[in-house]
Design a protein around this motif. Structure first.
Motif, PDB file in Angstrom:
ATOM      1  N   TYR A 156      -6.790  -7.214   0.214  1.00 19.69           N
ATOM      2  CA  TYR A 156      -6.042  -5.964   0.295  1.00 19.69           C
ATOM      3  C   TYR A 156      -5.991  -5.461   1.731  1.00 19.69           C
ATOM      4  O   TYR A 156      -4.979  -4.919   2.177  1.00 19.69           O
ATOM      5  CB  TYR A 156      -6.695  -4.895  -0.571  1.00 19.69           C
ATOM      6  N   PHE A 209       4.299  -6.354  -5.080  1.00 21.70           N
ATOM      7  CA  PHE A 209       4.808  -5.072  -4.594  1.00 21.70           C
ATOM      8  C   PHE A 209       5.014  -5.106  -3.083  1.00 21.70           C
ATOM      9  O   PHE A 209       5.961  -4.510  -2.555  1.00 21.70           O
ATOM     10  CB  PHE A 209       3.854  -3.944  -4.968  1.00 21.70           C
ATOM     11  N   LEU A 210       4.129  -5.818  -2.375  1.00 23.88           N
ATOM     12  CA  LEU A 210       4.292  -5.930  -0.921  1.00 23.88           C
ATOM     13  C   LEU A 210       5.569  -6.690  -0.581  1.00 23.88           C
ATOM     14  O   LEU A 210       6.282  -6.327   0.373  1.00 23.88           O
ATOM     15  CB  LEU A 210       3.067  -6.626  -0.324  1.00 23.88           C
ATOM     16  N   SER A 218      -0.247  -6.565  -6.550  1.00 21.50           N
ATOM     17  CA  SER A 218      -0.197  -5.913  -5.251  1.00 21.50           C
ATOM     18  C   SER A 218       0.620  -6.733  -4.255  1.00 21.50           C
ATOM     19  O   SER A 218       1.434  -6.199  -3.500  1.00 21.50           O
ATOM     20  CB  SER A 218      -1.628  -5.730  -4.765  1.00 21.50           C
ATOM     21  N   SER A 231       7.149   1.188  -3.378  1.00 21.39           N
ATOM     22  CA  SER A 231       6.509  -0.113  -3.599  1.00 21.39           C
ATOM     23  C   SER A 231       5.273  -0.274  -2.721  1.00 21.39           C
ATOM     24  O   SER A 231       4.295  -0.900  -3.138  1.00 21.39           O
ATOM     25  CB  SER A 231       7.496  -1.244  -3.353  1.00 21.39           C
ATOM     26  N   THR A 232       5.280   0.325  -1.513  1.00 28.03           N
ATOM     27  CA  THR A 232       4.064   0.244  -0.698  1.00 28.03           C
ATOM     28  C   THR A 232       2.929   1.046  -1.325  1.00 28.03           C
ATOM     29  O   THR A 232       1.770   0.615  -1.327  1.00 28.03           O
ATOM     30  CB  THR A 232       4.351   0.751   0.720  1.00 28.03           C
ATOM     31  N   MET A 252       1.551  -0.910  -4.034  1.00 24.73           N
ATOM     32  CA  MET A 252       0.713  -1.982  -3.495  1.00 24.73           C
ATOM     33  C   MET A 252      -0.693  -1.468  -3.219  1.00 24.73           C
ATOM     34  O   MET A 252      -1.677  -2.138  -3.511  1.00 24.73           O
ATOM     35  CB  MET A 252       1.337  -2.518  -2.213  1.00 24.73           C
TER      36      MET A 252
END
Lengths: 101, 176
Positions: A31, B31-32, B28, B15-16, B19
């Protein structure tokens, strides 16, 4: 087509702050690397907005350099993640805080 | 064209945000990718079609494929359970407040100035190429150095550790 320049810069600022929040909140290193990508992308968007406000190509040239830098950074970072996962069997960076050389 | 800019900007922000708050790594990552596509649309609208194409090809094409392969290699099935306790409000409220303060400062600075409308003209790849190989030629070569260093570094970090360097010299880390 007359988008004000401030709104483009504002979009870049919002994306940068979202990436910064993701980088600070998460302890999972995948992440964190993705959040760094979002931040680099936002910085490049700010360059392009500023370049297209004056109709110059300098901003796009800078974005291409940011792209090359991001590609090199991601390849090295993902290799480091693989090494870390081999060593600690985890992607939690709190596990890596005890490493001794 | 204005309304397209706002739609793409909203898609990028949403979308960020998804994420950042999504709990599954693969969701995630997807979405990125959506966020990168939306930013590419924004770049296309404000008159930079060449870098919009590069964003899709290199960022969403090459770099995200690297992420997908690494997530597949790592096989993170047991990591999902541990993530549940990491998203308590005590943990994310401080960093979010700091980011919001930073964002508020930037919004104040941007709105305090008179507006500046962006130019009408589209900057074509010809201008980008000309500028890159005349004015910025040194930076292009530096980027080449950086990419070579990245390739060598990734190869060195990714290779397996040797267990035996010589018949009588065992690697000390492997004996533990």
């Amino acid at each position: 087509m007359n988008v004000p320049m401030e709104q483009g810069i504002l979009l870049a600022a919002i994306l940068f702050c979202l990436g910064l929040t993701g980088l600070l909140v998460h302890r999972n290193i995948i992440y964190m690397l993705m959040s760094v990508e979002v931040m680099l992308n936002a910085a490049g968007l700010a360059f392009i907005v500023a370049g297209s406000a004056w109709g110059e190509a300098d901003g796009q040239v800078m974005f291409i350099f940011i792209l090359a830098m991001a590609a090199a950074e991601v390849s090295v970072g993902l290799a480091l993640i693989i090494q870390m996962f081999k060593k600690f069997r985890s992607v939690d960076i709190n596990k890596a805080s005890t490493m001794n050389g | 064209m204005n309304i397209l800019f706002y739609i793409a900007a909203t898609a990028a922000i949403v979308s960020t945000l998804m994420m950042v708050i999504s709990k599954n790594v693969v969701h995630s990552l997807l979405f990125l990718i959506v966020s990168l596509f939306s930013v590419s649309v924004v770049m296309f609208i404000i008159g930079a079609p060449f870098v919009a194409a590069l964003e899709v090809i290199i960022y969403a094409g090459a770099i995200m494929v690297l992420f997908v392969f690494v997530i597949m290699m790592l096989n993170l099935s047991d990591e999902e359970k541990r993530k549940k306790r990491l998203m308590k409000s005590k943990i994310w409220i401080g960093p979010s407040a700091i980011s919001l303060i930073l964002l508020a400062e930037m919004v104040y600075v941007l709105t305090a100035q008179p507006g500046y409308a962006m130019g009408q003209e589209v900057v074509l790849p010809v201008a980008v190429g000309e500028l890159m190989f005349t004015k910025y030629i040194v930076v292009v070569e530096l980027a080449a150095f950086l990419l070579i260093a990245g390739i060598i570094g990734a190869y060195h970090l990714g290779q397996k550790e040797k267990t035996v360097h010589h018949r009588y010299l065992k690697n000390k880390n492997q004996e533990l």
